[in-house]
Design a protein around this motif. Sequence first.
Motif, PDB file in Angstrom:
ATOM      1  N   CYS A  16       0.846  -1.191   0.000  1.00  0.00           N
ATOM      2  CA  CYS A  16       0.000   0.000   0.000  1.00  0.00           C
ATOM      3  C   CYS A  16       0.885   1.247   0.000  1.00  0.00           C
ATOM      4  O   CYS A  16       1.909   1.276   0.694  1.00  0.00           O
ATOM      5  CB  CYS A  16      -0.907  -0.003   1.238  1.00  0.00           C
ATOM      6  SG  CYS A  16      -2.109   1.343   1.266  1.00  0.00           S
ATOM      7  N   PRO A  17       0.483   2.284  -0.747  1.00  0.00           N
ATOM      8  CA  PRO A  17       1.259   3.533  -0.722  1.00  0.00           C
ATOM      9  C   PRO A  17       1.046   4.331   0.556  1.00  0.00           C
ATOM     10  O   PRO A  17       1.792   5.258   0.845  1.00  0.00           O
ATOM     11  CB  PRO A  17       0.734   4.296  -1.945  1.00  0.00           C
ATOM     12  CG  PRO A  17      -0.657   3.783  -2.126  1.00  0.00           C
ATOM     13  CD  PRO A  17      -0.616   2.340  -1.713  1.00  0.00           C
ATOM     14  N   LEU A  18      -0.017   3.987   1.311  1.00  0.00           N
ATOM     15  CA  LEU A  18      -0.301   4.670   2.564  1.00  0.00           C
ATOM     16  C   LEU A  18       0.238   3.859   3.744  1.00  0.00           C
ATOM     17  O   LEU A  18       0.485   2.664   3.617  1.00  0.00           O
ATOM     18  CB  LEU A  18      -1.814   4.868   2.737  1.00  0.00           C
ATOM     19  CG  LEU A  18      -2.470   6.061   2.027  1.00  0.00           C
ATOM     20  CD1 LEU A  18      -2.209   6.030   0.531  1.00  0.00           C
ATOM     21  CD2 LEU A  18      -3.976   6.062   2.293  1.00  0.00           C
ATOM     22  N   PHE A 112     -11.079   8.254   2.328  1.00  0.00           N
ATOM     23  CA  PHE A 112     -10.488   9.554   2.661  1.00  0.00           C
ATOM     24  C   PHE A 112     -10.182   9.568   4.151  1.00  0.00           C
ATOM     25  O   PHE A 112     -11.004   9.128   4.973  1.00  0.00           O
ATOM     26  CB  PHE A 112     -11.430  10.705   2.317  1.00  0.00           C
ATOM     27  CG  PHE A 112     -11.455  11.049   0.859  1.00  0.00           C
ATOM     28  CD1 PHE A 112     -10.656  12.057   0.353  1.00  0.00           C
ATOM     29  CD2 PHE A 112     -12.273  10.345  -0.009  1.00  0.00           C
ATOM     30  CE1 PHE A 112     -10.660  12.364  -0.999  1.00  0.00           C
ATOM     31  CE2 PHE A 112     -12.295  10.641  -1.360  1.00  0.00           C
ATOM     32  CZ  PHE A 112     -11.490  11.657  -1.864  1.00  0.00           C
ATOM     33  N   GLN A 113      -9.023  10.116   4.509  1.00  0.00           N
ATOM     34  CA  GLN A 113      -8.646  10.239   5.916  1.00  0.00           C
ATOM     35  C   GLN A 113      -9.106  11.565   6.513  1.00  0.00           C
ATOM     36  O   GLN A 113      -9.301  11.665   7.716  1.00  0.00           O
ATOM     37  CB  GLN A 113      -7.126  10.099   6.067  1.00  0.00           C
ATOM     38  CG  GLN A 113      -6.615   8.683   5.932  1.00  0.00           C
ATOM     39  CD  GLN A 113      -6.736   8.152   4.521  1.00  0.00           C
ATOM     40  OE1 GLN A 113      -6.473   8.865   3.541  1.00  0.00           O
ATOM     41  NE2 GLN A 113      -7.144   6.892   4.386  1.00  0.00           N
ATOM     42  N   ALA A 119      -4.033  17.180   8.232  1.00  0.00           N
ATOM     43  CA  ALA A 119      -4.677  16.176   9.075  1.00  0.00           C
ATOM     44  C   ALA A 119      -4.704  14.816   8.388  1.00  0.00           C
ATOM     45  O   ALA A 119      -4.482  13.781   9.029  1.00  0.00           O
ATOM     46  CB  ALA A 119      -6.093  16.621   9.423  1.00  0.00           C
ATOM     47  N   ALA A 120      -4.964  14.810   7.088  1.00  0.00           N
ATOM     48  CA  ALA A 120      -4.983  13.549   6.336  1.00  0.00           C
ATOM     49  C   ALA A 120      -3.605  12.908   6.314  1.00  0.00           C
ATOM     50  O   ALA A 120      -3.467  11.690   6.477  1.00  0.00           O
ATOM     51  CB  ALA A 120      -5.479  13.794   4.918  1.00  0.00           C
ATOM     52  N   ALA A 121      -2.576  13.731   6.130  1.00  0.00           N
ATOM     53  CA  ALA A 121      -1.205  13.211   6.079  1.00  0.00           C
ATOM     54  C   ALA A 121      -0.760  12.674   7.427  1.00  0.00           C
ATOM     55  O   ALA A 121       0.004  11.709   7.501  1.00  0.00           O
ATOM     56  CB  ALA A 121      -0.251  14.306   5.601  1.00  0.00           C
ATOM     57  N   VAL A 126       1.357   9.981   4.426  1.00  0.00           N
ATOM     58  CA  VAL A 126       1.791  10.548   3.135  1.00  0.00           C
ATOM     59  C   VAL A 126       0.815  11.656   2.742  1.00  0.00           C
ATOM     60  O   VAL A 126      -0.316  11.710   3.222  1.00  0.00           O
ATOM     61  CB  VAL A 126       1.833   9.477   2.019  1.00  0.00           C
ATOM     62  CG1 VAL A 126       2.956   8.491   2.258  1.00  0.00           C
ATOM     63  CG2 VAL A 126       0.506   8.744   1.909  1.00  0.00           C
ATOM     64  N   ARG A 127       1.245  12.511   1.825  1.00  0.00           N
ATOM     65  CA  ARG A 127       0.408  13.613   1.357  1.00  0.00           C
ATOM     66  C   ARG A 127      -0.207  13.214   0.012  1.00  0.00           C
ATOM     67  O   ARG A 127       0.435  13.346  -1.033  1.00  0.00           O
ATOM     68  CB  ARG A 127       1.226  14.890   1.233  1.00  0.00           C
ATOM     69  CG  ARG A 127       1.852  15.355   2.553  1.00  0.00           C
ATOM     70  CD  ARG A 127       2.754  16.566   2.353  1.00  0.00           C
ATOM     71  NE  ARG A 127       1.984  17.757   2.036  1.00  0.00           N
ATOM     72  CZ  ARG A 127       1.457  18.584   2.945  1.00  0.00           C
ATOM     73  NH1 ARG A 127       1.623  18.336   4.250  1.00  0.00           N
ATOM     74  NH2 ARG A 127       0.769  19.633   2.586  1.00  0.00           N
TER      75      ARG A 127
END
Length: 368
Positions: A16-18, A112-113, A119-121, A126-127
């Motif tokens: 996973c990239p996240l 979506f985080q 906040a998501a990152a 990751v951004r």
Amino acid sequence: MTDKPLALIAELTHRCPLRCVYCSNPLELAGRKQELSTAEWVSIFEQAAAMGIMHAHFTGGEPLLRDDVVELVSAARKSGLYVNLITSGVGLSEGKLSKLVHAGLDHIQLSFQDFDEEAAAEISGVRVLAKKREAARLIRQTNLAFTVNLVVHRKNLDRLEELIAFAEGLGPQRIEIANVQYYGWAMENRSSLLPTREQVERSVEVLNRRKLAPHKNIAIDFVTPDYYGKYPKPCMGGWGRRLMLIDPAGRAMPCHAAAVIPNITFDNVRDKQLRWMWAESAAFQMFRGTEWMQEPCKTCPKQEHDFGGCRCQALLLAGDASAADPVCTLSNKRPLVDSVLQITNAVKESPPPHLPRTLPLIYRSNPS
């Protein structure tokens, strides 16, 4: 038990990239060399369809990292399965999406985080918010059924109203808002992610107000946090009753977290047929029915509703996978949950200097 699973969960990869801090995948992830081949997955879809299974949910990790994901969608659809792709959206180009649609994809769930980049990152490591927004735009241009997944926790639950408005603006037919469930990396980060009682109560008020708002033709599903419940959820519809999960290395399990339970051998699709594993394997039989239950589940009138709750949660909290889920207020292990909640609710928005607001987050690693 039904004579067949209602759906097949296909964990195509753990890559996973996240690096989400609430990831429910196991701490020991399967690497690329262990992953099932294209031909092995095609055989799984054919077997699933022959059993009467109707849905295939492609997940991971990030299923788009499989070079053969379009071929796998096509194979599942040709077998007669309704195909749902659960994705971060990272790597979903216009060309890739077009191929997936042509291959027969029916539905996309896009995660979506947060609606705020920082906040998501913080949660995903990751951004990638801009890439996710672009993925949503591309999906809206198709005829695919479209769901937005939002995972909520202590760090974003106070902004639930704004999160819902953000999700509605992405144009889905459905929004799934799920409180973090504490397995895998989420359990490692529980002290930073578990919301306060006040946050949970406010979130319910937000959802109730939303139900009274003008109809927007967008369905909202809300998964409440287990720890604040009076009774446990019927986890996965009951152990081995509704769902069959195949992990990237080919193990067949009743749920994504089942591998944490020791002394269970989960048979592999490289050695056994799906039909046999569903009907005959010791792993799927272990917590079916009521014979395995201890008190209070054994004589509880709710046993056919919640099936004793989550076996993995019982193990993680009480150290016994056969125990009543400790989130149940009838369980003698409920004080274990109450002690966690007591600590959580003692930490207010402005904690004293010696009590940090949250502990540092631990990020999941990615398999090679």
